[in-house]
Design a protein around this motif. Structure first.
Motif, PDB file in Angstrom:
ATOM      1  N   ILE A 149       0.809  -1.218   0.000  1.00  0.00           N
ATOM      2  CA  ILE A 149       0.000   0.000   0.000  1.00  0.00           C
ATOM      3  C   ILE A 149       0.845   1.271   0.000  1.00  0.00           C
ATOM      4  O   ILE A 149       1.962   1.296   0.517  1.00  0.00           O
ATOM      5  CB  ILE A 149      -0.991   0.027   1.191  1.00  0.00           C
ATOM      6  CG1 ILE A 149      -0.270   0.083   2.532  1.00  0.00           C
ATOM      7  CG2 ILE A 149      -1.926  -1.169   1.153  1.00  0.00           C
ATOM      8  CD1 ILE A 149      -1.203   0.311   3.716  1.00  0.00           C
ATOM      9  N   ASP A 150       0.304   2.303  -0.613  1.00  0.00           N
ATOM     10  CA  ASP A 150       0.822   3.667  -0.549  1.00  0.00           C
ATOM     11  C   ASP A 150      -0.139   4.440   0.330  1.00  0.00           C
ATOM     12  O   ASP A 150      -1.363   4.277   0.222  1.00  0.00           O
ATOM     13  CB  ASP A 150       0.857   4.306  -1.942  1.00  0.00           C
ATOM     14  CG  ASP A 150       1.863   3.654  -2.850  1.00  0.00           C
ATOM     15  OD1 ASP A 150       3.030   3.509  -2.444  1.00  0.00           O
ATOM     16  OD2 ASP A 150       1.480   3.279  -3.975  1.00  0.00           O
ATOM     17  N   ILE A 151       0.382   5.305   1.186  1.00  0.00           N
ATOM     18  CA  ILE A 151      -0.457   6.088   2.082  1.00  0.00           C
ATOM     19  C   ILE A 151      -0.160   7.559   1.827  1.00  0.00           C
ATOM     20  O   ILE A 151       0.940   8.039   2.112  1.00  0.00           O
ATOM     21  CB  ILE A 151      -0.201   5.717   3.555  1.00  0.00           C
ATOM     22  CG1 ILE A 151      -0.381   4.201   3.745  1.00  0.00           C
ATOM     23  CG2 ILE A 151      -1.135   6.498   4.481  1.00  0.00           C
ATOM     24  CD1 ILE A 151       0.165   3.667   5.040  1.00  0.00           C
ATOM     25  N   ALA A 152      -1.144   8.274   1.264  1.00  0.00           N
ATOM     26  CA  ALA A 152      -0.978   9.678   0.894  1.00  0.00           C
ATOM     27  C   ALA A 152      -0.992  10.576   2.127  1.00  0.00           C
ATOM     28  O   ALA A 152      -1.419  10.175   3.214  1.00  0.00           O
ATOM     29  CB  ALA A 152      -2.090  10.085  -0.067  1.00  0.00           C
ATOM     30  N   ASN A 204       5.076   7.192   1.259  1.00  0.00           N
ATOM     31  CA  ASN A 204       4.800   6.327   2.404  1.00  0.00           C
ATOM     32  C   ASN A 204       4.312   4.979   1.886  1.00  0.00           C
ATOM     33  O   ASN A 204       3.224   4.892   1.340  1.00  0.00           O
ATOM     34  CB  ASN A 204       3.730   6.956   3.303  1.00  0.00           C
ATOM     35  CG  ASN A 204       4.121   8.350   3.745  1.00  0.00           C
ATOM     36  OD1 ASN A 204       5.098   8.526   4.453  1.00  0.00           O
ATOM     37  ND2 ASN A 204       3.367   9.349   3.318  1.00  0.00           N
ATOM     38  N   ARG A 205       5.146   3.947   2.049  1.00  0.00           N
ATOM     39  CA  ARG A 205       4.812   2.609   1.545  1.00  0.00           C
ATOM     40  C   ARG A 205       4.844   1.618   2.682  1.00  0.00           C
ATOM     41  O   ARG A 205       5.678   1.700   3.576  1.00  0.00           O
ATOM     42  CB  ARG A 205       5.819   2.169   0.486  1.00  0.00           C
ATOM     43  CG  ARG A 205       5.839   3.117  -0.678  1.00  0.00           C
ATOM     44  CD  ARG A 205       5.802   2.553  -2.004  1.00  0.00           C
ATOM     45  NE  ARG A 205       5.207   1.268  -2.169  1.00  0.00           N
ATOM     46  CZ  ARG A 205       5.394   0.560  -3.239  1.00  0.00           C
ATOM     47  NH1 ARG A 205       6.160   0.993  -4.202  1.00  0.00           N
ATOM     48  NH2 ARG A 205       4.818  -0.613  -3.377  1.00  0.00           N
ATOM     49  N   ALA A 206       3.932   0.673   2.594  1.00  0.00           N
ATOM     50  CA  ALA A 206       3.831  -0.327   3.655  1.00  0.00           C
ATOM     51  C   ALA A 206       3.300  -1.636   3.101  1.00  0.00           C
ATOM     52  O   ALA A 206       2.757  -1.689   1.996  1.00  0.00           O
ATOM     53  CB  ALA A 206       2.907   0.184   4.761  1.00  0.00           C
ATOM     54  N   VAL A 207       3.465  -2.671   3.894  1.00  0.00           N
ATOM     55  CA  VAL A 207       2.834  -3.956   3.640  1.00  0.00           C
ATOM     56  C   VAL A 207       1.737  -4.084   4.693  1.00  0.00           C
ATOM     57  O   VAL A 207       1.985  -3.903   5.891  1.00  0.00           O
ATOM     58  CB  VAL A 207       3.834  -5.121   3.764  1.00  0.00           C
ATOM     59  CG1 VAL A 207       3.122  -6.458   3.626  1.00  0.00           C
ATOM     60  CG2 VAL A 207       4.938  -4.983   2.727  1.00  0.00           C
ATOM     61  N   LEU A 208       0.516  -4.349   4.235  1.00  0.00           N
ATOM     62  CA  LEU A 208      -0.624  -4.507   5.128  1.00  0.00           C
ATOM     63  C   LEU A 208      -1.122  -5.939   5.038  1.00  0.00           C
ATOM     64  O   LEU A 208      -1.384  -6.442   3.947  1.00  0.00           O
ATOM     65  CB  LEU A 208      -1.758  -3.545   4.751  1.00  0.00           C
ATOM     66  CG  LEU A 208      -3.055  -3.697   5.533  1.00  0.00           C
ATOM     67  CD1 LEU A 208      -2.857  -3.347   7.005  1.00  0.00           C
ATOM     68  CD2 LEU A 208      -4.159  -2.845   4.918  1.00  0.00           C
ATOM     69  N   VAL A 222       7.487   0.321   5.288  1.00  0.00           N
ATOM     70  CA  VAL A 222       8.719   0.127   4.534  1.00  0.00           C
ATOM     71  C   VAL A 222       9.438   1.456   4.332  1.00  0.00           C
ATOM     72  O   VAL A 222      10.653   1.544   4.443  1.00  0.00           O
ATOM     73  CB  VAL A 222       8.413  -0.534   3.169  1.00  0.00           C
ATOM     74  CG1 VAL A 222       9.666  -0.667   2.325  1.00  0.00           C
ATOM     75  CG2 VAL A 222       7.751  -1.892   3.378  1.00  0.00           C
ATOM     76  N   ASN A 223       8.661   2.522   4.041  1.00  0.00           N
ATOM     77  CA  ASN A 223       9.254   3.809   3.716  1.00  0.00           C
ATOM     78  C   ASN A 223       8.327   4.931   4.179  1.00  0.00           C
ATOM     79  O   ASN A 223       7.110   4.822   4.063  1.00  0.00           O
ATOM     80  CB  ASN A 223       9.460   3.903   2.198  1.00  0.00           C
ATOM     81  CG  ASN A 223      10.238   5.121   1.790  1.00  0.00           C
ATOM     82  OD1 ASN A 223      11.325   5.357   2.294  1.00  0.00           O
ATOM     83  ND2 ASN A 223       9.678   5.913   0.891  1.00  0.00           N
TER      84      ASN A 223
END
Length: 185
Positions: A113-116, A174-178, A136-137
């Protein structure tokens, strides 16, 4: 050393609790794992230093995932920072750091996922749904609406999704693994 000594007591307490609740004698579990009774007693007392192979044998004999031996039961909301001390086990080629352990029967969905840089209010999901986000970032604020936490790269959070929760990205990418865990229906 294959298991950090600060984890030895957790492993010992967990093995003893699981063995007792399953009604297995110390001698029977030792035989099932291929370790001596004295060695197993030492592990249960938090004085052992089991190898990864021994931990796998214990987990197999107790019919639990390896992670269940390494970590005490989790709190309802658990934040893990990239710098936090966590259970670590080492084999010949793999070193594994346990972030979260979530017991579930049902489905697991994994999202990139990207989180704006915006606020997202998420309604409560069905009872038993859990979310686990590994950043992740970037920087994000997420978690239960009444107690969100800010995460940095490498941090993670696990919480029950059956209550309102939020996602808020901060400046930049903003990147993550959900991971979404759904109970068996």
């Amino acid at each position: 050393m294959l298991i950090r000594m600060d984890v030895a007591q957790v492993v010992g307490d967990t093995v003893r609790r699981l063995r007792s609740s399953a009604g297995i004698s110390l001698a029977d579990l030792a035989a099932a794992c291929g370790v001596g009774k004295t060695t197993l007693h030492g592990i249960e007392q938090g004085q052992g230093n089991p190898t990864l192979s021994t931990l796998w044998a214990l987990a197999t004999a107790l019919r639990v995932p390896l992670g269940e031996l390494l970590e005490p039961r989790a709190a309802p909301v658990e934040v893990v920072r990239a710098t936090d001390e966590r259970p670590v086990v080492t084999g010949d080629a793999v070193t594994a750091r346990l972030l979260h352990r979530i017991s579930t029967r049902g489905a697991v969905e994994v999202y990139d996922i990207d989180i704006a840089e915006a606020d997202q209010d998420s309604d409560a999901h069905l009872d038993g749904v859990e979310e686990c986000l590994v950043l992740v970032n970037g920087r994000v604020t997420t978690g239960p609406a009444d107690a969100p936490v800010e995460l940095g790269p490498g941090d993670s959070v696990r919480f029950g999704g059956a209550r309102p929760h939020v996602y808020r990205g901060h400046r930049g990418e903003n990147r993550a693994v959900l991971l979404m865990f759904y109970p068996e229906s």
